[in-house]
Design a protein around this motif. Structure first.
Motif, PDB file in Angstrom:
ATOM      1  N   TRP A  29     -33.315  98.571   6.169  1.00  0.00           N
ATOM      2  CA  TRP A  29     -33.992  99.811   5.768  1.00  0.00           C
ATOM      3  C   TRP A  29     -32.997 100.971   5.701  1.00  0.00           C
ATOM      4  CZ3 TRP A  29     -38.815  99.490   3.990  1.00  0.00           C
ATOM      5  CH2 TRP A  29     -39.530 100.679   3.766  1.00  0.00           C
ATOM      6  N   ALA A  30     -32.113 101.042   6.699  1.00  0.00           N
ATOM      7  CA  ALA A  30     -31.108 102.108   6.725  1.00  0.00           C
ATOM      8  C   ALA A  30     -30.182 102.011   5.510  1.00  0.00           C
ATOM      9  CB  ALA A  30     -30.294 102.032   8.015  1.00  0.00           C
ATOM     10  N   LEU A  31     -29.809 100.804   5.123  1.00  0.00           N
ATOM     11  CA  LEU A  31     -28.939 100.648   3.959  1.00  0.00           C
ATOM     12  C   LEU A  31     -29.667 101.039   2.674  1.00  0.00           C
ATOM     13  CD1 LEU A  31     -27.125  97.321   4.902  1.00  0.00           C
ATOM     14  CD2 LEU A  31     -26.115  99.600   4.798  1.00  0.00           C
ATOM     15  N   CYS A  32     -30.940 100.715   2.584  1.00  0.00           N
ATOM     16  CA  CYS A  32     -31.704 101.099   1.396  1.00  0.00           C
ATOM     17  C   CYS A  32     -31.904 102.606   1.305  1.00  0.00           C
ATOM     18  CB  CYS A  32     -33.055 100.386   1.380  1.00  0.00           C
ATOM     19  SG  CYS A  32     -32.940  98.604   1.062  1.00  0.00           S
ATOM     20  N   ASP A  33     -31.827 103.286   2.445  1.00  0.00           N
ATOM     21  CA  ASP A  33     -31.969 104.747   2.449  1.00  0.00           C
ATOM     22  C   ASP A  33     -30.741 105.447   1.864  1.00  0.00           C
ATOM     23  OD1 ASP A  33     -34.516 105.011   3.446  1.00  0.00           O
ATOM     24  OD2 ASP A  33     -33.904 105.234   5.536  1.00  0.00           O
ATOM     25  N   MET A  34     -29.614 104.761   1.794  1.00  0.00           N
ATOM     26  CA  MET A  34     -28.398 105.384   1.283  1.00  0.00           C
ATOM     27  C   MET A  34     -28.485 105.566  -0.234  1.00  0.00           C
ATOM     28  SD  MET A  34     -25.477 103.369   3.501  1.00  0.00           S
ATOM     29  CE  MET A  34     -24.148 104.417   2.888  1.00  0.00           C
ATOM     30  N   GLN A  35     -27.860 106.637  -0.722  1.00  0.00           N
ATOM     31  CA  GLN A  35     -27.838 106.891  -2.162  1.00  0.00           C
ATOM     32  C   GLN A  35     -26.901 105.946  -2.904  1.00  0.00           C
ATOM     33  OE1 GLN A  35     -29.805 109.103  -3.826  1.00  0.00           O
ATOM     34  NE2 GLN A  35     -30.814 109.458  -1.853  1.00  0.00           N
ATOM     35  N   SER A  36     -25.882 105.451  -2.208  1.00  0.00           N
ATOM     36  CA  SER A  36     -24.925 104.521  -2.799  1.00  0.00           C
ATOM     37  C   SER A  36     -24.397 103.628  -1.703  1.00  0.00           C
ATOM     38  CB  SER A  36     -23.766 105.286  -3.461  1.00  0.00           C
ATOM     39  OG  SER A  36     -22.755 104.378  -3.885  1.00  0.00           O
ATOM     40  N   PRO A  54     -22.212 110.668  -3.645  1.00  0.00           N
ATOM     41  CA  PRO A  54     -22.938 109.677  -4.456  1.00  0.00           C
ATOM     42  C   PRO A  54     -23.910 110.336  -5.430  1.00  0.00           C
ATOM     43  CG  PRO A  54     -22.965 109.065  -2.135  1.00  0.00           C
ATOM     44  CD  PRO A  54     -22.415 110.454  -2.197  1.00  0.00           C
ATOM     45  N   ASP A  55     -23.839 109.905  -6.673  1.00  0.00           N
ATOM     46  CA  ASP A  55     -24.777 110.343  -7.694  1.00  0.00           C
ATOM     47  C   ASP A  55     -25.791 109.215  -7.878  1.00  0.00           C
ATOM     48  OD1 ASP A  55     -26.202 111.029  -9.920  1.00  0.00           O
ATOM     49  OD2 ASP A  55     -24.469 111.424 -11.191  1.00  0.00           O
ATOM     50  N   PRO A  56     -27.029 109.400  -7.419  1.00  0.00           N
ATOM     51  CA  PRO A  56     -28.008 108.304  -7.483  1.00  0.00           C
ATOM     52  C   PRO A  56     -28.350 107.867  -8.899  1.00  0.00           C
ATOM     53  CG  PRO A  56     -29.075 110.366  -6.836  1.00  0.00           C
ATOM     54  CD  PRO A  56     -27.596 110.621  -6.819  1.00  0.00           C
ATOM     55  N   SER A  57     -27.982 108.662  -9.900  1.00  0.00           N
ATOM     56  CA  SER A  57     -28.262 108.277 -11.283  1.00  0.00           C
ATOM     57  C   SER A  57     -27.219 107.309 -11.829  1.00  0.00           C
ATOM     58  CB  SER A  57     -28.319 109.516 -12.180  1.00  0.00           C
ATOM     59  OG  SER A  57     -27.029 110.103 -12.323  1.00  0.00           O
ATOM     60  N   GLU A  58     -26.151 107.088 -11.072  1.00  0.00           N
ATOM     61  CA  GLU A  58     -25.085 106.179 -11.535  1.00  0.00           C
ATOM     62  C   GLU A  58     -24.664 105.290 -10.368  1.00  0.00           C
ATOM     63  OE1 GLU A  58     -20.679 106.186 -13.667  1.00  0.00           O
ATOM     64  OE2 GLU A  58     -21.456 108.019 -12.758  1.00  0.00           O
ATOM     65  N   GLN A  59     -24.973 104.024 -10.457  1.00  0.00           N
ATOM     66  CA  GLN A  59     -24.622 103.097  -9.382  1.00  0.00           C
ATOM     67  C   GLN A  59     -23.245 102.489  -9.634  1.00  0.00           C
ATOM     68  OE1 GLN A  59     -26.133 102.671  -6.531  1.00  0.00           O
ATOM     69  NE2 GLN A  59     -27.739 104.132  -7.113  1.00  0.00           N
ATOM     70  N   ILE A  60     -22.408 102.532  -8.612  1.00  0.00           N
ATOM     71  CA  ILE A  60     -21.051 102.005  -8.688  1.00  0.00           C
ATOM     72  C   ILE A  60     -20.976 100.711  -7.891  1.00  0.00           C
ATOM     73  CG2 ILE A  60     -18.633 102.435  -8.109  1.00  0.00           C
ATOM     74  CD1 ILE A  60     -19.793 104.176 -10.402  1.00  0.00           C
TER      75      ILE A  60
END
Length: 631
Positions: A126-133, A150-156
């Motif tokens: 759950w904690a990892l899913c809370d991260m933006q990247s 981290p830009d949540p609109s662009e996954q790296i």
């Protein structure tokens, strides 16, 4: 990360993987998930008891230490610190702690099977899913913003985001049914995150530099490629249930990994050094093993000589007593995983690798210690194969030499306690140091003439400031400064006339091409000859003009002592090295160099030394001869 180009003549692409199967053949050969995963299902307690065996208590104890673990928040300022000071570790330390904690809790739950660790496992995912990247702060500047928040609109997809995706994919595979009993949202959220952060961007984008799908001719392809692709392959194999989509994704990873295999030299040497072998050849092995498992061995290239060469490099780079040959950013201290080496050796039928793995395991303090970290595939494989690894012969097979003609590495071992390692190459290798013609020398498996290595990674390490760092410069390798000039960075700065004579135990090159025009050097032919108790070094040179200082530099671990003209002693413990030179030609001096970076102090302590032999009467041509004599 290094995206710079090299000026090289490219061979015909091997495309070893694409020759194995088309997209349609991939679809036909992939097995259903429940037929190829070689580990017991979570509720198969007899299976897990057999798999973990004597390791069971250790694996459970590691999890017990984390039952009260407080999941750490990665703050915005932790990311910003990379831009502000260049520090990566402020973001990486809490992040790595979270990921590794989750891995150990998962393994503890699999080993015990009582549900005692499950709440903490859920907290971790759950904690990892809370991260933006899931990407590291140091790797986020490849975003369109060029910034590292981290830009949540662009996954790296980077090394660690892939590791996290793979880890969570295994979590879904093992625990989905039990999570659904707690709350179906857990599985749904984890799957959605993996799809959004890994599966979709991998198929939609071709511009991740490590994919190498849009490479220009000669562009560098390093350990990022097999590492990231192994993670991506894991995610697709464990989560994608549409046959056409799965086949397309698997084939895309094959196309990408082929770019790495096309870049690597046929001789199999890892130009990044032994510390990166586990991330380069080792990750290639992981990728190939997953592909072989998932296809019932119907897509496999383990029989290719190049794949075996890449594996055996790690055994041949081992000197002894925990020391390895360390060119580029590699550490001089061995840090290999015996289980990985054994599995690789078994896959390519290398007795040398399997025996080396047994030797490494025999030297470990905790013989039942299987490393448990975020790389869950390796953890699972290590646990599954540990009993077999314990039966491996603990033998170090050392050949009198190892010659890598394409990478231009040369190792020679005279059987009397002298181990030599030299290199040619070019000055735009992966994790490059400007070190064409440099060498390392070991006496009784103790480093005497050394490559210092690299300090803790910062923003500067992989930027245009890289060669402002002293450990990257040729003046702090075992090389000459010519007319006051060091070697220069770039693929055009390369060795010429490289040769190895096995019968005469001679390795040589012309290193003049590694220096720019200001050095005014036409030829600098260096030859190393290994004798019974001596390494003989000879530099034959031609300059177009004499305009500044020329000196020979040698880096040492122990302090060199000038005992008399022409004689310098270096001692470390009971071993010793006498350096002889012509005092009429060369004037010696010794410079202590403070070592403050913790990554280096762990290897060398607080001081290393540079021995400088300054040319007294510079000339347009001539030669210098140095003997390194075992005492």
């Amino acid at each position: 990360m290094d995206k710079r180009e090299r000026s090289v003549t490219l061979p015909t692409p091997r495309n070893l993987l694409q020759q194995q199967a088309s997209v349609q053949q991939v679809k036909e050969r992939l097995l259903p998930l429940n037929e190829w995963v070689p580990y017991p299902a979570y509720h198969n307690r007899n299976g897990w008891a057999q798999m973990t065996g004597a390791l069971t208590d250790q694996l459970i104890r590691q999890g017990e230490k984390l039952l009260d673990y407080q999941w750490q928040v990665i703050k915005a300022t932790d990311y910003l610190e990379y831009e502000r000071s260049g520090s990566r570790v402020i973001m990486e330390q809490p992040y790595n702690a979270n990921i590794n904690a989750l891995a150990r809790l998962m393994i503890a739950e699999l080993a015990e099977g009582k549900g005692r660790f499950m709440d903490q496992v859920v907290n971790g995912v759950w904690a990892l899913c809370d991260m933006q990247s899931w990407a590291l702060s140091a790797h986020l500047p490849v975003q369109r913003s060029k910034r590292n928040l981290p830009d949540p609109s662009e996954q790296i997809i980077d090394l660690v985001s892939g590791d996290v995706g793979s880890l969570l994919s295994w979590a879904v595979y093992f625990f989905k049914d039990d999570w659904d009993q707690i709350n179906p949202v857990i599985t749904q959220r984890v799957q959605q995150n993996i799809r959004k952060r890994i599966l979709e961007p991998y198929m939609q984008r071709s511009d991740y530099w490590w994919q190498a799908l849009e490479n220009k001719p000669g562009q560098l392809v390093n350990n990022w490629n097999p590492w990231c692709n192994a993670n991506v392959l894991t995610c697709f194999l464990l989560l994608e249930n549409k046959p056409d989509s799965l086949a397309a994704a698997v084939y895309r990873t094959m196309r990408s990994v082929d770019q790495f295999l096309n870049y690597i030299k046929e001789d199999g040497a890892c130009e990044e050094g032994p510390s990166y072998w586990g991330h380069a050849a080792g990750k290639l092995y992981d990728y190939l093993q997953l592909l072989s498992d998932a296809s019932g061995a119907r897509i496999s290239i383990f029989d290719k000589p190049m794949i075996r060469n890449m594996g055996e490099y790690i055994a041949r780079s081992y000197v002894g007593n925990g020391w390895v040959v360390n060119f580029a950013d590699a550490s001089a201290r061995e840090s290999s995983d015996p289980g990985l080496i054994y599995r690789y050796g078994k896959a390519v039928n290398s007795r040398e690798m399997q025996s080396f793995a047994g030797r490494l395991l025999a030297g470990k303090e905790h013989k039942e210690n299987v490393p448990v970290d975020r790389d869950l595939f390796r953890v699972l494989e290590g646990i599954k194969g540990y009993k077999e690894l314990q039966q491996a012969p603990a033998v170090l097979i050392q050949a009198p030499y190892a010659w890598y003609p394409q990478t231009e590495f040369c190792y020679m071992n005279n059987g009397s306690g002298i181990f030599f390692a030299g290199k040619a190459g070019n000055n735009n290798e992966s994790h490059n140091h400007n070190d064409i013609g440099s060498f390392n020398l070991y006496i009784d498996a103790i480093p005497f003439i050394i490559d210092v290595g690299v300090g803790t990674y910062t923003r500067q390490t992989f930027s245009n400031e890289r060669y402002s760092i002293w450990t990257m410069q040729s003046n702090y390798h075992n090389l000459p400064v010519i007319n006051g000039q060091p070697q220069l960075f770039g693929g055009q700065y390369r060795a010429r006339s490289v040769f190895f004579d096995a019968a005469q135990k001679r390795f040589g090159l012309d290193m003049a091409g590694a220096y720019g025009p200001l050095a005014a050097v036409k030829e600098w032919k260096r030859t190393y000859t290994l004798l019974k108790n001596t390494l003989h070094l000879e530099d034959a040179f031609q300059l177009s003009t004499v305009k500044d200082t020329t000196a020979l530099h040698y880096m040492t671990w122990a302090r060199p002592v000038i005992t008399r003209p022409g004689h310098i002693m270096v001692k470390k413990g009971t071993a010793g090295l006498l350096i002889q030179y012509d005092p009429a030609q060369l004037e010696p001096s010794v410079e202590p160099i403070a070592v403050t970076d913790p990554r280096l102090t762990k290897v060398w302590g607080e001081t290393v030394y540079r021995l400088v032999l300054r040319v007294k009467k510079p000339a347009l041509n001539g030669k210098y001869a140095i003997d390194f004599i075992k005492q």
